[in-house]
Design a protein around this motif. Structure first.
Motif, short mmCIF file in Angstrom:
data_model
loop_
_atom_site.label_atom_id
_atom_site.label_comp_id
_atom_site.label_asym_id
_atom_site.label_seq_id
_atom_site.Cartn_x
_atom_site.Cartn_y
_atom_site.Cartn_z
N PRO A 150 0.80 -1.22 0.00
CA PRO A 150 0.00 0.00 0.00
C PRO A 150 0.83 1.27 0.00
O PRO A 150 0.30 2.36 -0.26
CB PRO A 150 -0.81 -0.11 1.30
N TYR A 151 2.11 1.15 0.31
CA TYR A 151 2.98 2.33 0.36
C TYR A 151 3.95 2.39 -0.82
O TYR A 151 4.11 3.42 -1.46
CB TYR A 151 3.81 2.34 1.65
N ALA A 152 4.64 1.28 -1.09
CA ALA A 152 5.81 1.30 -1.96
C ALA A 152 5.49 1.16 -3.44
O ALA A 152 6.37 1.36 -4.27
CB ALA A 152 6.78 0.19 -1.54
N GLY A 153 4.27 0.81 -3.81
CA GLY A 153 3.97 0.60 -5.22
C GLY A 153 4.24 1.83 -6.07
O GLY A 153 4.79 1.74 -7.16
N LEU A 154 3.84 2.98 -5.57
CA LEU A 154 4.03 4.24 -6.27
C LEU A 154 4.46 5.27 -5.24
O LEU A 154 3.73 5.51 -4.28
CB LEU A 154 2.71 4.67 -6.94
N VAL A 155 5.63 5.85 -5.42
CA VAL A 155 6.11 6.84 -4.45
C VAL A 155 6.76 8.01 -5.17
O VAL A 155 7.23 7.89 -6.31
CB VAL A 155 7.13 6.24 -3.44
N LEU A 156 6.76 9.13 -4.49
CA LEU A 156 7.51 10.30 -4.93
C LEU A 156 8.74 10.41 -4.05
O LEU A 156 8.62 10.47 -2.82
CB LEU A 156 6.66 11.57 -4.81
N ASN A 157 9.91 10.43 -4.66
CA ASN A 157 11.16 10.59 -3.94
C ASN A 157 11.55 12.06 -3.96
O ASN A 157 11.59 12.68 -5.03
CB ASN A 157 12.26 9.74 -4.56
N VAL A 158 11.81 12.62 -2.79
CA VAL A 158 12.13 14.04 -2.65
C VAL A 158 13.53 14.17 -2.06
O VAL A 158 13.80 13.70 -0.95
CB VAL A 158 11.11 14.75 -1.73
N TYR A 273 9.80 4.77 5.05
CA TYR A 273 8.55 5.51 5.09
C TYR A 273 8.08 5.88 6.49
O TYR A 273 7.06 6.56 6.66
CB TYR A 273 7.44 4.72 4.38
N GLY A 274 8.78 5.40 7.51
CA GLY A 274 8.48 5.79 8.87
C GLY A 274 7.30 5.09 9.50
O GLY A 274 6.90 5.41 10.63
N ARG A 275 6.71 4.12 8.82
CA ARG A 275 5.55 3.42 9.34
C ARG A 275 5.37 2.12 8.58
O ARG A 275 5.95 1.94 7.49
CB ARG A 275 4.28 4.28 9.21
N VAL A 276 4.58 1.22 9.13
CA VAL A 276 4.25 -0.04 8.47
C VAL A 276 2.76 -0.28 8.63
O VAL A 276 2.10 0.35 9.46
CB VAL A 276 5.04 -1.24 9.04
N SER A 277 2.22 -1.21 7.87
CA SER A 277 0.81 -1.56 7.95
C SER A 277 0.67 -3.01 8.42
O SER A 277 1.66 -3.75 8.49
CB SER A 277 0.14 -1.40 6.58
N GLU A 278 -0.54 -3.42 8.71
CA GLU A 278 -0.77 -4.81 9.07
C GLU A 278 -0.35 -5.75 7.95
O GLU A 278 0.13 -6.86 8.20
CB GLU A 278 -2.25 -5.03 9.41
N LEU A 279 -0.52 -5.29 6.73
CA LEU A 279 -0.13 -6.12 5.58
C LEU A 279 1.37 -6.40 5.61
O LEU A 279 1.80 -7.53 5.31
CB LEU A 279 -0.52 -5.42 4.28
N HIS A 280 2.17 -5.40 5.96
CA HIS A 280 3.63 -5.61 6.04
C HIS A 280 3.98 -6.61 7.15
O HIS A 280 4.84 -7.47 6.97
CB HIS A 280 4.34 -4.28 6.30
#
Length: 296
Positions: A150-158, A273-280
């Motif tokens: 849910p996080y890593a599929g599409l990200v903007l790198n700054v 990303y500073g956080r994880v989900s239950e899926l991770h």
């Protein structure tokens, strides 16, 4: 007001309002112009592990995407930490010169997919069957899949002033990126094609590159905003050099996989990303050892 055509649509092949369709006619998969671009990309990937489709995004859409990325960048999670090229913990039993003990400062920002709404250009491109078909054909695959992550599929790198991505590998065998804004100085993409294989980590050669003892085999890529880059980062050590100046380096990262259901590693997700989900958490519990046997 937005129309249905202006939202991310996993059934919409036509990207002619976003992509330079004269150079990349994605809506005409058998067009000789597109076939030639795909053939060139496949040769470059086979030879160098990297291919660039120059001027992929239309110039007017590039300006719009840059504005969108500026707005999204305000939500970026920044993290600075010492990491090695494998995102693993230090092992004092290894020699000091072993690359697994060579830690570098990684300071960069990410905006995750759950923060990127369906009207954003990068989201529209990511889910499009036309985009996925192009990527698969360039890689010589029958099909590629969006990440289940849910996080890593599409990200903007700054990457603002003073930040960098030090030498590392990617978890996936390939990655697709598009820089939307170049910095004033620095921010160059460098890589070492196929410096390791599934059979050999080549710690000696990797360590020499990381320590700056050699530049042999190191490539520097001249990327321009709007170019689409396909890169085999699982086996090629790579980095983005330190950014300098008031203009941040902004890059959209489109993560696809050869197999469905890919979810990032728990600790790597937390670091980036500073956080994880239950899926991770669940995926980490269910995860089997990587088939290629390499460190992450």
């Amino acid at each position: 007001m937005l129309t249905a055509q202006q939202l991310a649509d996993a059934e919409r092949h036509d990207l002619t309002d976003l992509v330079d369709s004269e150079r990349y006619p994605l809506d005409r998969p058998d067009d000789p112009v597109l076939l030639s671009a795909i053939a060139t990309a496949r040769k470059d990937l086979d030879r160098e592990g990297c291919a660039v489709l120059r001027g992929f995004l239309r110039q007017d859409r590039l300006a719009q995407m840059r504005e969108e990325c500026h707005e999204l960048a305000q939500k970026s999670f920044y993290n600075s930490r010492e990491v090695n090229a494998y995102f693993t913990a230090d092992d004092p039993e290894l020699p000091e010169q072993d690359p697994r003990r060579l830690f570098m400062t990684r300071t960069s920002g990410f905006v995750t997919r759950d923060m990127i709404t369906a009207d954003r250009i990068m989201q529209r491109m990511y889910v499009s069957p036309g985009m996925k078909s192009l990527v698969a054909r360039c890689l010589g695959e029958d099909k590629v899949y969006e990440y289940a992550d849910p996080y890593a599929g599409l990200v903007l790198n700054v990457l603002p002033d003073g930040t960098q991505q030090p030498w590392h590998y990617d978890t996936n065998e390939f990655i697709v990126t598009m820089m939307t804004q170049a910095p004033e100085e620095g921010g160059s993409f460098e890589y070492c094609p196929d410096i390791r294989t599934p059979q050999e980590e080549n710690y000696e050669g990797v360590g020499a590159v990381i320590r700056g003892e050699t530049r042999e085999g190191v490539r520097r890529l001249d990327l321009q905003p709007g170019d689409l880059q396909l890169f085999k980062g699982r086996f090629s050590l790579h980095r983005v050099t330190r950014v300098e100046g008031d203009t941040p380096r902004l890059t959209a990262i489109f993560a696809y996989s050869k197999t469905p259901g890919v979810v990032g590693r728990l600790e790597r997700t937390r670091q980036l990303y500073g956080r994880v989900s239950e899926l991770h958490i669940q995926a980490e519990q269910d995860r089997a050892e990587r088939a290629d046997g390499l460190l992450d």
